[in-house]
Design an enzyme around this catalytic site. Structure first.
Site, PDB file in Angstrom:
ATOM      1  N   HIS A 156       0.781  -1.414  -0.020  1.00  0.00           N
ATOM      2  CA  HIS A 156      -0.037   0.003  -0.081  1.00  0.00           C
ATOM      3  C   HIS A 156       0.930   1.209   0.123  1.00  0.00           C
ATOM      4  CE1 HIS A 156      -3.307  -2.804   1.295  1.00  0.00           C
ATOM      5  NE2 HIS A 156      -2.359  -3.318   2.086  1.00  0.00           N
ATOM      6  N   SER A 203      14.150  19.883 -17.499  1.00  0.00           N
ATOM      7  CA  SER A 203      13.140  20.805 -17.776  1.00  0.00           C
ATOM      8  C   SER A 203      13.401  22.160 -18.274  1.00  0.00           C
ATOM      9  CB  SER A 203      12.503  21.213 -16.292  1.00  0.00           C
ATOM     10  OG  SER A 203      11.818  22.419 -16.428  1.00  0.00           O
ATOM     11  N   LYS A 216      15.922  20.064 -12.310  1.00  0.00           N
ATOM     12  CA  LYS A 216      15.357  18.795 -12.642  1.00  0.00           C
ATOM     13  C   LYS A 216      16.106  17.788 -13.571  1.00  0.00           C
ATOM     14  CE  LYS A 216      10.866  18.822 -12.498  1.00  0.00           C
ATOM     15  NZ  LYS A 216      10.118  17.650 -11.945  1.00  0.00           N
ATOM     16  N   GLU A 228       9.014   6.550 -17.776  1.00  0.00           N
ATOM     17  CA  GLU A 228       7.526   7.115 -17.725  1.00  0.00           C
ATOM     18  C   GLU A 228       7.003   6.636 -19.104  1.00  0.00           C
ATOM     19  OE1 GLU A 228       7.503  11.234 -14.866  1.00  0.00           O
ATOM     20  OE2 GLU A 228       8.509  11.290 -16.793  1.00  0.00           O
TER      21      GLU A 228
END
Ligand code: ARG
Length: 458
Positions: free
Chosen positions: A155, A276, A282, A289
């Site tokens: 979880h 970025s 970043k 992804e």
């Protein structure tokens, strides 16, 4: 050149011609189409449907065409209807009327499915090699981190300590199943449809078994009508890709969230991240992804095939031309993802300090403490409730679990109280899980070796 039209008075509508063509995508089957054509010519020669001399000339021209498309893929830019008419057109340019003999008694219905089966066979082999390399990369990292303790999660809440090797082995074994699933899909695809004609079989005395062997098929299709309409081998291959992509996506997800600065367990190789345009600090996990995102795409390919087949009457229908792009798309997405994932895994840095800090929280050993109490004679439910109350007390008072438990257990279970340091130690907790499949370093090494052994098997 059209392969039909003797019964027509004019040309097809231009828009419809474009709509109808499959060559823009089925040109990817050209190597398989030529290989099948050459085998067909040999089968025709064996049953004397063409002479040995005709067969030689046909074979020579087909071989030259294969070399030409290899050397110059731009020669595939032709207004052909499909890959089958492309090959026949080229053969006709080379040999005139004799070219038609290569198609004696052969329907495009069976050609299309033969070429697709051959293509899937090769794609499954390539994909399996890629998956094997990824499993090896995971095993190598897993071996390096076989003793690196980190929290295991349920979880998304820290549950019990595990080793990094245990996590790596979990993902490796999922991929082992994909490796085997692809072999199964390949086996089901590896059946010869050629010799089925359009639907009723062939009237030529073709030795289909010999033809099948010639093309490396394991067996021949036992029903001609089924052979031209069956695409479940394609759906099965795409399912194997979809399941593989799902496993890659789950691995990607673990690497994404646990490499974020708040956890910092892993350092992603910089060459698989992007920056970025606005935020200079970043380094985003785009590679992972995209792997995760492509799972949606491959799932779509599978649904597309299943939906395509449902409700079709027996026999070839043009709907079936829509099968190929789903197959290519799924195979392309999965194989590119496997390659990228292998690069990420191979370049992964382990931040052992961050892992061990997170795994060292005493609460993660609560289950271990309850089990220790039960083994010391306390009924397990009672032990579970007791440890729960100790955790609550520690949280409320701000004292450590070690302190709270030390006080309470001195009376209730002195044996465990005396061993508290080791029971609440993450490293010891991990070592205790030594049964096969557990997170103890030796069990993990054995599991990783088993995974590698399975993907090296043929
Ligand atoms: N291009 C077609 C396909 O991809 C093969 C030809 C179909 N045959 C026919 N009679 N229309 O399935």
């Amino acid at each position: 050149m059209r392969l039909w039209g003797g019964n027509y008075s004019g040309d097809p509508d231009r828009d419809f011609w474009e709509f109808n063509r499959s060559f823009p995508f089925d040109r990817r089957l050209v190597t398989e189409e030529i290989a099948a054509s050459r085998a067909w010519v040999r089968a025709l020669a064996r049953c004397q449907a063409v002479t040995a001399d005709e067969a030689d000339r046909l074979d020579g021209a087909l071989e030259r065409l294969a070399q030409q498309v290899q050397a110059d893929p731009a020669c595939l830019d032709l207004d052909a209807e499909d890959v089958h008419s492309f090959v026949e057109t080229r053969l006709t340019e080379a040999l005139g009327h004799l070219a038609g003999q290569a198609h004696l008694g052969r329907s495009r219905n069976e050609q299309a499915v033969t070429a697709l089966r051959l293509w899937i066979r090769g794609a499954a082999d390539r994909l399996r090699e890629g998956v094997a390399r990824l499993v090896e990369a995971l095993a190598e990292q897993g071996r390096a981190g076989a003793e690196a303790v980190m929290p295991g999660y349920t979880h998304t809440r820290a549950a019990e300590p595990i080793t990094f090797g245990h996590l790596a082995a979990a993902h490796a074994w999922a991929l082992v199943r994909d490796h085997e699933r692809l072999a199964d899909a390949r086996r089901r695809a590896n059946v010869l449809p050629l010799g089925s004609g359009a639907l009723a079989g062939t009237a030529l005395p073709i030795d289909r078994e010999a033809l099948g062997r010639d093309l490396g098929f394991d067996s021949v299709s036992p029903n001609a009508l089924d052979a031209v309409m069956d695409r479940d081998f394609a759906a099965e291959f795409v399912f194997a890709c979809a399941q593989l992509q799902t496993h890659l996506a789950r691995l990607a997800e673990d690497l994404i969230w646990l490499s974020g600065p708040e956890y910092g367990f892993f350092e992603l190789p910089e060459s698989f991240t992007t920056g970025s345009s606005l935020m200079p600090q970043k380094k985003n996990p785009d590679a992972l992804e995209l792997v995760r995102g492509k799972a949606a795409r491959v799932d779509g390919d599978l649904v597309r095939l299943l939906a395509l087949m449902k409700g079709l009457p027996a026999g070839y229908q043009k709907d079936l031309q829509e099968d190929k792009e789903a197959v290519f798309d799924a195979a392309d997405a999965a194989s590119a993802s496997v390659v990228v994932m292998t690069g990420v895994v191979a370049g992964l840095g382990l931040n052992r300090e961050a892992m061990r800090r997170a795994a060292g929280r005493e609460e993660l050993m609560a289950a271990g403490l309850a089990v220790a109490l039960a083994r010391d004679g306390m009924p397990f439910r009672q032990a579970h409730a007791l440890v729960g109350s100790l955790v609550a007390e520690a949280r409320q008072t701000g004292a450590s679990l070690r302190e709270v438990a030390g006080r309470a257990l001195a009376v209730q279970s002195p044996g465990v109280a005396a061993r508290l340091d080791s029971v609440l130690d993450a490293e010891q907790a991990v070592r205790a899980k030594a049964a096969r499949g557990g997170t103890a370093p030796d069990a993990v090494r054995e599991s990783l070796a088993g995974a590698v052994e399975r993907v090296r098997r043929r």
